[in-house]
Motif scaffolding. Structure first.
Motif, PDB file in Angstrom:
ATOM      1  N   ASP A 170       0.839  -1.195   0.000  1.00 51.59           N
ATOM      2  CA  ASP A 170       0.000   0.000   0.000  1.00 51.59           C
ATOM      3  C   ASP A 170       0.877   1.250   0.000  1.00 51.59           C
ATOM      4  N   PRO A 171       0.449   2.317  -0.670  1.00 51.73           N
ATOM      5  CA  PRO A 171       1.264   3.546  -0.696  1.00 51.73           C
ATOM      6  C   PRO A 171       1.369   4.170   0.691  1.00 51.73           C
ATOM      7  N   VAL A 172       2.500   4.848   0.914  1.00 55.45           N
ATOM      8  CA  VAL A 172       2.728   5.523   2.189  1.00 55.45           C
ATOM      9  C   VAL A 172       2.272   6.972   2.110  1.00 55.45           C
ATOM     10  N   ARG A 173       2.708   7.642   1.093  1.00 51.61           N
ATOM     11  CA  ARG A 173       2.468   9.079   0.998  1.00 51.61           C
ATOM     12  C   ARG A 173       0.970   9.364   0.926  1.00 51.61           C
ATOM     13  N   LEU A 174       0.511  10.320   1.713  1.00 51.62           N
ATOM     14  CA  LEU A 174      -0.899  10.724   1.695  1.00 51.62           C
ATOM     15  C   LEU A 174      -1.088  11.768   0.592  1.00 51.62           C
ATOM     16  N   GLU A 175      -1.010  11.276  -0.608  1.00 51.76           N
ATOM     17  CA  GLU A 175      -1.054  12.157  -1.769  1.00 51.76           C
ATOM     18  C   GLU A 175      -1.656  11.388  -2.937  1.00 51.76           C
ATOM     19  N   GLU A 176      -2.486  12.075  -3.685  1.00 50.87           N
ATOM     20  CA  GLU A 176      -3.077  11.480  -4.873  1.00 50.87           C
ATOM     21  C   GLU A 176      -2.850  12.414  -6.058  1.00 50.87           C
ATOM     22  N   SER A 177      -2.318  11.839  -7.121  1.00 49.32           N
ATOM     23  CA  SER A 177      -2.152  12.573  -8.372  1.00 49.32           C
ATOM     24  C   SER A 177      -3.114  12.005  -9.398  1.00 49.32           C
ATOM     25  N   VAL A 178      -3.853  12.878 -10.033  1.00 49.41           N
ATOM     26  CA  VAL A 178      -4.832  12.452 -11.030  1.00 49.41           C
ATOM     27  C   VAL A 178      -4.619  13.269 -12.296  1.00 49.41           C
ATOM     28  N   ASP A 179      -4.453  12.569 -13.407  1.00 47.48           N
ATOM     29  CA  ASP A 179      -4.408  13.203 -14.718  1.00 47.48           C
ATOM     30  C   ASP A 179      -5.736  12.920 -15.405  1.00 47.48           C
ATOM     31  N   PHE A 180      -6.457  13.975 -15.691  1.00 47.19           N
ATOM     32  CA  PHE A 180      -7.800  13.823 -16.248  1.00 47.19           C
ATOM     33  C   PHE A 180      -7.820  14.320 -17.684  1.00 47.19           C
ATOM     34  N   ASP A 181      -8.069  13.413 -18.616  1.00 53.83           N
ATOM     35  CA  ASP A 181      -8.233  13.757 -20.024  1.00 53.83           C
ATOM     36  C   ASP A 181      -9.709  13.587 -20.340  1.00 53.83           C
ATOM     37  N   PRO A 182     -10.450  14.665 -20.572  1.00 51.01           N
ATOM     38  CA  PRO A 182     -11.905  14.542 -20.705  1.00 51.01           C
ATOM     39  C   PRO A 182     -12.284  13.668 -21.891  1.00 51.01           C
ATOM     40  N   PRO A 183     -13.335  12.910 -21.765  1.00 54.60           N
ATOM     41  CA  PRO A 183     -13.764  12.064 -22.883  1.00 54.60           C
ATOM     42  C   PRO A 183     -14.327  12.862 -24.049  1.00 54.60           C
ATOM     43  N   GLN A 184     -14.751  14.082 -23.784  1.00 48.94           N
ATOM     44  CA  GLN A 184     -15.351  14.915 -24.829  1.00 48.94           C
ATOM     45  C   GLN A 184     -15.373  16.360 -24.347  1.00 48.94           C
ATOM     46  N   LEU A 185     -15.658  17.261 -25.274  1.00 46.89           N
ATOM     47  CA  LEU A 185     -15.948  18.634 -24.890  1.00 46.89           C
ATOM     48  C   LEU A 185     -17.265  18.671 -24.125  1.00 46.89           C
ATOM     49  N   THR A 186     -17.422  19.649 -23.262  1.00 47.42           N
ATOM     50  CA  THR A 186     -18.729  19.932 -22.695  1.00 47.42           C
ATOM     51  C   THR A 186     -19.196  21.284 -23.229  1.00 47.42           C
ATOM     52  N   PHE A 187     -20.491  21.506 -23.186  1.00 52.77           N
ATOM     53  CA  PHE A 187     -21.042  22.736 -23.755  1.00 52.77           C
ATOM     54  C   PHE A 187     -21.977  23.387 -22.751  1.00 52.77           C
ATOM     55  N   ALA A 188     -21.522  24.517 -22.212  1.00 49.17           N
ATOM     56  CA  ALA A 188     -22.430  25.381 -21.471  1.00 49.17           C
ATOM     57  C   ALA A 188     -23.311  26.109 -22.489  1.00 49.17           C
ATOM     58  N   HIS A 189     -24.369  26.714 -22.023  1.00 46.62           N
ATOM     59  CA  HIS A 189     -25.204  27.466 -22.957  1.00 46.62           C
ATOM     60  C   HIS A 189     -25.905  28.587 -22.208  1.00 46.62           C
ATOM     61  N   GLY A 190     -26.489  29.497 -22.975  1.00 44.07           N
ATOM     62  CA  GLY A 190     -27.194  30.599 -22.346  1.00 44.07           C
ATOM     63  C   GLY A 190     -27.952  31.438 -23.347  1.00 44.07           C
ATOM     64  N   ALA A 191     -28.730  32.343 -22.825  1.00 43.72           N
ATOM     65  CA  ALA A 191     -29.468  33.304 -23.637  1.00 43.72           C
ATOM     66  C   ALA A 191     -29.375  34.663 -22.957  1.00 43.72           C
ATOM     67  N   HIS A 192     -29.195  35.698 -23.764  1.00 44.64           N
ATOM     68  CA  HIS A 192     -29.095  37.065 -23.251  1.00 44.64           C
ATOM     69  C   HIS A 192     -30.164  37.927 -23.896  1.00 44.64           C
ATOM     70  N   ALA A 193     -30.694  38.833 -23.127  1.00 39.13           N
ATOM     71  CA  ALA A 193     -31.634  39.827 -23.634  1.00 39.13           C
ATOM     72  C   ALA A 193     -31.093  41.212 -23.326  1.00 39.13           C
ATOM     73  N   ALA A 194     -31.189  42.101 -24.300  1.00 39.93           N
ATOM     74  CA  ALA A 194     -30.730  43.475 -24.117  1.00 39.93           C
ATOM     75  C   ALA A 194     -31.843  44.435 -24.500  1.00 39.93           C
ATOM     76  N   GLU A 195     -31.931  45.519 -23.744  1.00 37.50           N
ATOM     77  CA  GLU A 195     -32.826  46.630 -24.082  1.00 37.50           C
ATOM     78  C   GLU A 195     -31.950  47.850 -24.309  1.00 37.50           C
ATOM     79  N   VAL A 196     -32.166  48.533 -25.430  1.00 37.64           N
ATOM     80  CA  VAL A 196     -31.349  49.702 -25.735  1.00 37.64           C
ATOM     81  C   VAL A 196     -32.239  50.897 -26.030  1.00 37.64           C
TER      82      VAL A 196
END
Length: 794
Positions: free
Chosen positions: A619-645
């Motif tokens: 079992d490992p001794v050091r209380l440390e975790e290293s994680v390399d994360f390569d995402p399986p895909q892009l993620t997409f945030a989204h939104g809508a904006h309204a403006a009054e001029v």
């Protein structure tokens, strides 16, 4: 992650605010080094010229001078900077440092080092440049004109390559042949300056005894900077250390190694000393890379029932004097995201890169997506106007539905999750208010627009497929120290977005400990996990946070297992109970067994560091975790904006009187920070909608050299009625359900403002294809339409 979280989803004030407000920031200009020397750059005053001579006699004979490097010396000491994202057919794959041809006004041609900043500036002015002027080509039209002089020596024209994304040409042609309506416009998106609060700077120190180059720089991507410095200076990777101190904003301007920064480092190596250079505001306006800069002809085909049949665009990208490391990347993203959140039968876009004799362009917040949104949403608004249909109805009719997700666009992007219609209708509802009575010379209008935002950029496999020579994975290292405190190491960088606070919240949540136990360390290539892309492209929290969720889960399990050994029980019978105000050694921060026995958190950590309590020797001794994360895909945030001029028909001044934004960025770690990011992005986008443009004269000489000529938004330009709401569709691809939001606020304001102006004054709607919408530009359109200052029609 649920509403039962102790830290995730809480509006924790950013940790760095108190330190900065009290004047304890450590920005580049604040740093000290023993015996530090100071650098100034010798820059070309001409936009295009052959460098015939570089006479350093007067400078070298001055007793204050420590070093002068001109093109000849730079050629001996440096190699060009490699590029990583190129267009097919791009004639150059690197960026020259030893320039024999000046390609833009402000290009660094050499460097002078002296004992004070003032002396360095004096000696830089003492260098005599012998320049043979060449014809400038400051605009895309100039560069593409028949017989235009080539910007890149040895080439015959100014083409920088070409790429096409999307549906086959025959599908596009078929869709347009069936259209009941075709809307076509030419759009001009000007260059803009990043204008960060802190300009760029470098403090480079070379120790000849250890052959170690230590570089402190206001960088968004220290690991990428180190890689480029190794290539330029011929040094081993373990002999270059890059450290990012506090960084006073970037917006994409500090993600790359510049030639002037490389020159400072080359000077430090040559001298075996510490050399500092801090960019002036004038240099930042004229010599730092700029954003945007494209001319696009785009069209939309609409069927008889108001269904979108096809989008098609031809993008001409102003790359400037040379393609930066990211080169045409932002313009390629414009092509990739042209379709936006809409269902359409076909979509395609072509990007043609063009060299001009202007400062190069590069990454800017919103990275191509703002341009795509402006083009797409203006086309849709014009289609609605010609069809006599409410624009919100036309958009709603064509939005991708939640049950159609995941959805792959014609340019190959796979949207993961969301409810685009809900965001659009909520923004419309927020903006639905009676317009106040106006005098005859004022008109008001409101518009609602929609977009998706690429985040979690990018899976390494995707980068490889596109030939983009970066890695897309993100690593974190999470450590429980022997005293029970917690340290997070990440390769992402803090540039004012509060990432250090958000990462601390994720670590504290995963470990079940108080937030003040956690410290986050960023910005040092000697200690931070590798990160090519770091804090850009709405990816820092998404990818580093996703990796940290995994690391915290693993380390929490290890601590529980150790505690179970010391309590002589099974891990499943151990309960962790930590009071919110406890310290690691407190009885109120302990692991409890089923029989009432307990052991403090700190004691478990301390024994673990001795190697005690392991169930197996392997079992490992050091209380440390290293994680390399390569995402399986892009993620997409989204939104809508309204403006009054409100538009003043006499002066052409457009005032934004209300703004409403609805965003879905998955699980929000810190709503306070998220709100600030969106509001800041909106403000930045309003500047690009109304005032900001980096301009040059006919000779290619910059005319926007300070904030006197370049107007950024002030407090009075932001409407008091500015509302931001968030919905939550967790990402299924990212541990923790996070999506990015750093660029989302910036993407839609130009489109929202322009469409609102079109609603207010439909007589000029067809002309609203260029930014910024300055009073002179709007007033000219009003007069051309025959609209008088009093609101009448001539």
């Amino acid at each position: 992650m649920t509403g039962e979280n102790r830290h995730i989803g809480k509006p924790v004030p950013p940790r760095h605010h108190d330190r900065l407000v009290r004047g304890h920031g450590r920005f580049l200009a604040d740093l000290r080094a023993e015996g530090v020397l100071h650098a100034a750059l010798v820059r070309s005053p001409l936009a295009h010229a052959a460098v015939v001579g570089f006479d350093t006699t007067a400078a070298r004979n001055d007793p204050r001078c420590a070093l002068v490097l001109g093109p000849d010396e730079l050629a001996e000491r440096t190699a060009p900077i490699p590029t990583v994202w190129r267009l097919p057919g791009q004639p150059e794959d690197s960026i020259p440092l030893a320039a024999r041809t000046a390609r833009y006004a402000g290009q660094p041609l050499g460097i002078v080092v002296a004992d004070s900043p003032t002396a360095a500036e004096d000696l830089a002015e003492a260098v005599r440049l012998d320049l043979d002027p060449l014809p400038p080509v400051p605009t895309l039209a100039d560069a593409l004109a028949e017989g235009a002089p080539p910007v890149v020596p040895g080439t015959t024209d100014n083409a920088a390559g070409r790429i096409r994304f999307g549906s086959p040409e025959q599908d596009i042609a078929s869709a347009f042949s069936r259209a009941a309506l075709v809307v076509e416009r030419e759009f001009t998106l000007p260059r803009v300056n990043h204008a960060p609060l802190e300009p760029r700077g470098v403090l480079a120190e070379y120790d000849p005894g250890t052959a170690l180059l230590t570089v402190r720089a206001g960088s968004q991507s220290p690991h990428a900077m180190r890689q480029d410095l190794c290539a330029v200076l011929g040094l081993r990777a373990d002999r270059v250390r890059v450290i990012a101190p506090d960084v006073g904003g970037s917006f994409g301007s500090k993600v790359l190694l510049y030639p002037d920064e490389a020159m400072v480092c080359a000077a430090a190596v040559a001298l075996g000393a510490a050399v500092r250079w801090v960019e002036s505001r004038a240099e930042n306006f004229t010599g730092a890379y700029q954003g945007r800069g494209q001319r696009t002809t785009a069209r939309l085909a609409v069927g008889a029932e108001g269904r979108f049949l096809a989008f098609d665009a031809h993008i001409v990208a102003d790359l400037g004097a040379y393609a930066t490391q990211a080169g045409s990347g932002p313009h390629q993203v414009t092509a990739l995201t042209l379709q936006g959140p809409y269902r359409v039968g076909a979509a395609a876009a072509t990007v043609t890169g063009v060299y001009t004799t202007r400062v190069p362009t590069g990454a800017y917040r919103g990275y191509g997506m703002q341009e795509a949104a402006f083009i797409r949403e203006r086309l849709i608004d014009e289609a609605a106007r010609e069809l006599g249909m409410p624009p919100v109805e036309l958009r709603s009719r064509n939005l991708i539905r939640p049950d159609e997700l995941p959805h792959t666009t014609h340019t190959g992007l796979t949207y993961d999750s969301g409810d685009y219609g809900a965001a659009l209708h909520r923004a419309a509802a927020l903006a639905d208010r009676p317009l106040p009575p106006n005098p005859p010379w004022v008109r008001r209008g409101t518009a609602v627009v929609s977009a998706v935002e690429i985040s979690a950029f990018a899976p390494s496999a995707l980068l490889e497929a596109f030939g983009i020579e970066w890695s897309g994975w993100e690593g974190v290292r999470l450590r429980i120290n022997h005293d029970g405190t917690v340290t997070v190491y990440s390769g992402v960088i803090a540039v004012g977005q509060g990432i250090e606070t958000s990462l601390a919240q994720i670590a504290a949540e995963g470990l079940g400990v108080p937030l003040d136990w956690v410290r986050v360390e960023l910005g040092d290539t000697d200690t931070a996990p590798h990160s090519d892309l770091s804090a850009q492209a709405s990816r820092a929290l998404t990818l580093a946070g996703g990796a940290l969720v995994v690391a915290a889960r693993r380390l929490a399990d290890r601590m529980t297992t150790l505690a179970a050994t010391f309590l002589d029980t099974d891990p499943g019978r151990v309960t962790q109970k930590i009071d919110a105000t406890a310290d690691p050694s407190s009885p109120d921060a302990a692991f409890h067994g089923a029989d009432g026995a307990r052991i403090p958190w700190r004691e478990v950590a301390h024994r673990g560091y001795r190697g005690w309590g392991r169930r197996q020797r392997t079992d490992p001794v050091r209380l440390e975790e290293s994680v390399d994360f390569d995402p399986p895909q892009l993620t997409f945030a989204h939104g809508a904006h309204a403006a009054e001029v409100a538009v003043d028909l006499g002066t052409g001044r457009v005032t934004v009187t209300g703004y409403w934004a609805v965003h879905d960025s998955g699980v929000l770690v810190n709503p306070l920070i998220a709100h600030g990011q969106i509001v800041g992005g909106i403000t930045q986008g309003l500047g690009q909608a109304l005032t900001e443009e980096a301009r040059v004269d006919a000779e290619g000489t910059p005319v926007t050299r300070s904030f006197r000529e370049y107007t950024i938004p002030a407090a009075q330009d932001v409407p008091q009625d500015l509302v931001v709401e968030h919905t939550c569709t967790p990402s299924t691809a990212i541990p923790g359900g996070f999506k990015g939001l750093g660029e989302g606020g910036t993407i839609l304001p130009p489109a929202a403002v322009a469409c609102a102006l079109a609603a207010a004054v439909p007589e000029i709607a067809h002309t609203l294809t260029s930014l910024p919408l300055t009073p002179p530009r709007v007033r000219a359109a009003l007069r051309a339409a025959g609209i008088t200052a009093e609101g009448g029609i001539r």
